[in-house]
Design an enzyme around this catalytic site. Structure first.
Site, mmCIF file in Angstrom:
data_model
loop_
_atom_site.group_PDB
_atom_site.id
_atom_site.type_symbol
_atom_site.label_atom_id
_atom_site.label_comp_id
_atom_site.label_asym_id
_atom_site.label_seq_id
_atom_site.Cartn_x
_atom_site.Cartn_y
_atom_site.Cartn_z
ATOM 1 N N HIS A 1 89.116 -92.825 -38.951
ATOM 2 C CA HIS A 1 87.742 -93.130 -38.523
ATOM 3 C C HIS A 1 87.723 -94.551 -37.958
ATOM 4 O O HIS A 1 88.445 -95.431 -38.451
ATOM 5 C CB HIS A 1 86.780 -92.996 -39.705
ATOM 6 N N LYS B 1 79.907 -91.416 -45.613
ATOM 7 C CA LYS B 1 80.360 -92.819 -45.649
ATOM 8 C C LYS B 1 80.098 -93.395 -47.056
ATOM 9 O O LYS B 1 80.209 -92.657 -48.032
ATOM 10 C CB LYS B 1 79.684 -93.622 -44.530
ATOM 11 N N GLU C 1 85.763 -96.851 -38.375
ATOM 12 C CA GLU C 1 85.440 -97.870 -39.387
ATOM 13 C C GLU C 1 86.685 -98.221 -40.205
ATOM 14 O O GLU C 1 86.831 -99.365 -40.656
ATOM 15 C CB GLU C 1 84.279 -97.373 -40.264
ATOM 16 N N GLY D 1 76.136 -94.744 -34.952
ATOM 17 C CA GLY D 1 75.037 -95.466 -35.596
ATOM 18 C C GLY D 1 74.144 -96.240 -34.647
ATOM 19 O O GLY D 1 73.387 -97.107 -35.066
ATOM 20 N N ASN E 1 79.735 -86.738 -42.851
ATOM 21 C CA ASN E 1 80.454 -87.925 -43.331
ATOM 22 C C ASN E 1 79.412 -88.839 -43.971
ATOM 23 O O ASN E 1 78.681 -89.533 -43.272
ATOM 24 C CB ASN E 1 81.154 -88.615 -42.156
ATOM 25 N N SER F 1 75.904 -90.548 -33.476
ATOM 26 C CA SER F 1 74.453 -90.389 -33.312
ATOM 27 C C SER F 1 74.022 -88.936 -33.091
ATOM 28 O O SER F 1 73.059 -88.678 -32.374
ATOM 29 C CB SER F 1 73.940 -91.277 -32.181
ATOM 30 N N GLU G 1 84.838 -89.599 -31.343
ATOM 31 C CA GLU G 1 83.717 -90.445 -31.762
ATOM 32 C C GLU G 1 83.740 -91.754 -30.963
ATOM 33 O O GLU G 1 84.425 -92.713 -31.372
ATOM 34 C CB GLU G 1 83.828 -90.772 -33.253
HETATM 35 P P1 13P Z 1 76.367 -91.550 -37.042
HETATM 36 O O1 13P Z 1 76.090 -90.075 -36.982
HETATM 37 O O2 13P Z 1 75.585 -92.248 -38.096
HETATM 38 O O3 13P Z 1 76.276 -92.181 -35.687
HETATM 39 O O4 13P Z 1 77.892 -91.702 -37.511
HETATM 40 C C1 13P Z 1 78.869 -90.999 -36.842
HETATM 41 C C2 13P Z 1 80.126 -91.100 -37.598
HETATM 42 O O5 13P Z 1 80.743 -92.149 -37.661
HETATM 43 C C3 13P Z 1 80.591 -89.901 -38.295
HETATM 44 O O6 13P Z 1 81.901 -90.043 -38.743
#
Ligand code: 13P
Length: 248
Positions: free
Chosen positions: A99, A13, A101, A175, A11, A210, A169
């Site tokens: 997601h 992003k 976010e 992150g 991903n 992470s 997640e």
């Molecule tokens: P990170 O791997 O940067 O923690 O992000 C995870 C994520 O949100 C994948 O969709």
């Protein structure tokens, strides 16, 4: 549960410009070509602006393409939005929906996510449905119940069970460099399978938050973990490939 072929999803992003994105995809294709046949499935979900170019960069390789979100409708007066069918047109096979976010920054509810799942499946895409608890929910001991409710509310009634991935997640793990212990992730994956009923036997349940080359091997010791949804570590081809290799 028997070990399945794992699914490793990048991903990206809101990262990647034309040159850097295509270079990253080409580097990954090079590794894939050198290691064929792959023992895992790999999907790249770049920003929508790059899907066409990344599609060209991975053409003919075993790498698959996905999108990061889609609208609930097939078409219409939705300025700035993109439909699942538009991603199918570009060669996408997967789409991430729900997601955290999107849920937190765009106010997306599980009910809306369920409509997106339906739209994605109708367009022939496999939705990767994200669920996860906050740090407060973890601390209050309600993770299991929260996840169960999210899974049930995020899926439509007329679900195509053979065309679905769930991504666990934990919001506090995204992150942050923090992660649940692999056995705790496996326990949540079992709860997700329970919430899916009979479909729990066939739906891949992957983990995100992470994931990095250094912790991937320990994660994949757990047979309940069918793959990984990788954020920041997917922006580096060596690191992303190391995670995938650890899944074999
Ligand atoms: P990170 O791997 O940067 O923690 O992000 C995870 C994520 O949100 C994948 O969709």
């Amino acid at each position: 549960m028997a070990k399945r072929r794992r699914l490793i999803v990048a991903n990206w992003k809101m990262h990647g410009r034309l040159t850097s994105g295509v270079t990253l995809a080409r580097d990954i294709v090079e590794k894939a070509e050198a290691n064929k046949p792959l023992e895992f499935d790999m999907v790249l979900c770049p920003p929508a602006t790059l899907i066409w170019s990344i599609g060209e960069a991975i053409a003919g390789s075993p790498i698959l393409l996905g999108a990061q979100d889609c609208h609930t409708a097939t078409h219409g007066a939705y300025t700035g939005d993109l439909s699942a069918a538009m991603f199918t047109d570009l060669g996408c096979r997967y789409v991430i929906v729900g997601h955290s976010e999107r849920r937190s920054q765009h106010g997306e509810s599980s009910e809306l996510v369920a409509k997106k799942v339906e739209a994605a499946q109708l367009a022939g895409l496999t939705p990767i449905v994200c669920v996860g608890e906050t740090a407060e929910q973890l601390q209050s001991g309600s993770t299991g119940e929260i996840i169960r409710q999210q899974v049930i509310a995020s899926l439509p009634e007329n679900l195509k069970k053979g065309q679905l991935v769930i991504a666990y997640e934990p919001i506090w793990a995204i992150g942050t460099g923090q992660q649940p212990a692999p056995r705790d992730i496996a326990a949540v994956h079992k709860i997700i399978r329970g919430a899916l009923g009979a479909a729990g036997e066939i739906v891949p349940v992957i983990y995100g938050g992470s994931v990095a080359p250094l912790n991937a091997l320990a994660l994949f010791q757990e047979h309940e973990i069918d793959g990984a949804l990788v954020g920041s570590a997917s922006l580096n081809s060596d690191g992303f490939w190391a995670i995938a290799e650890a899944s074999r």
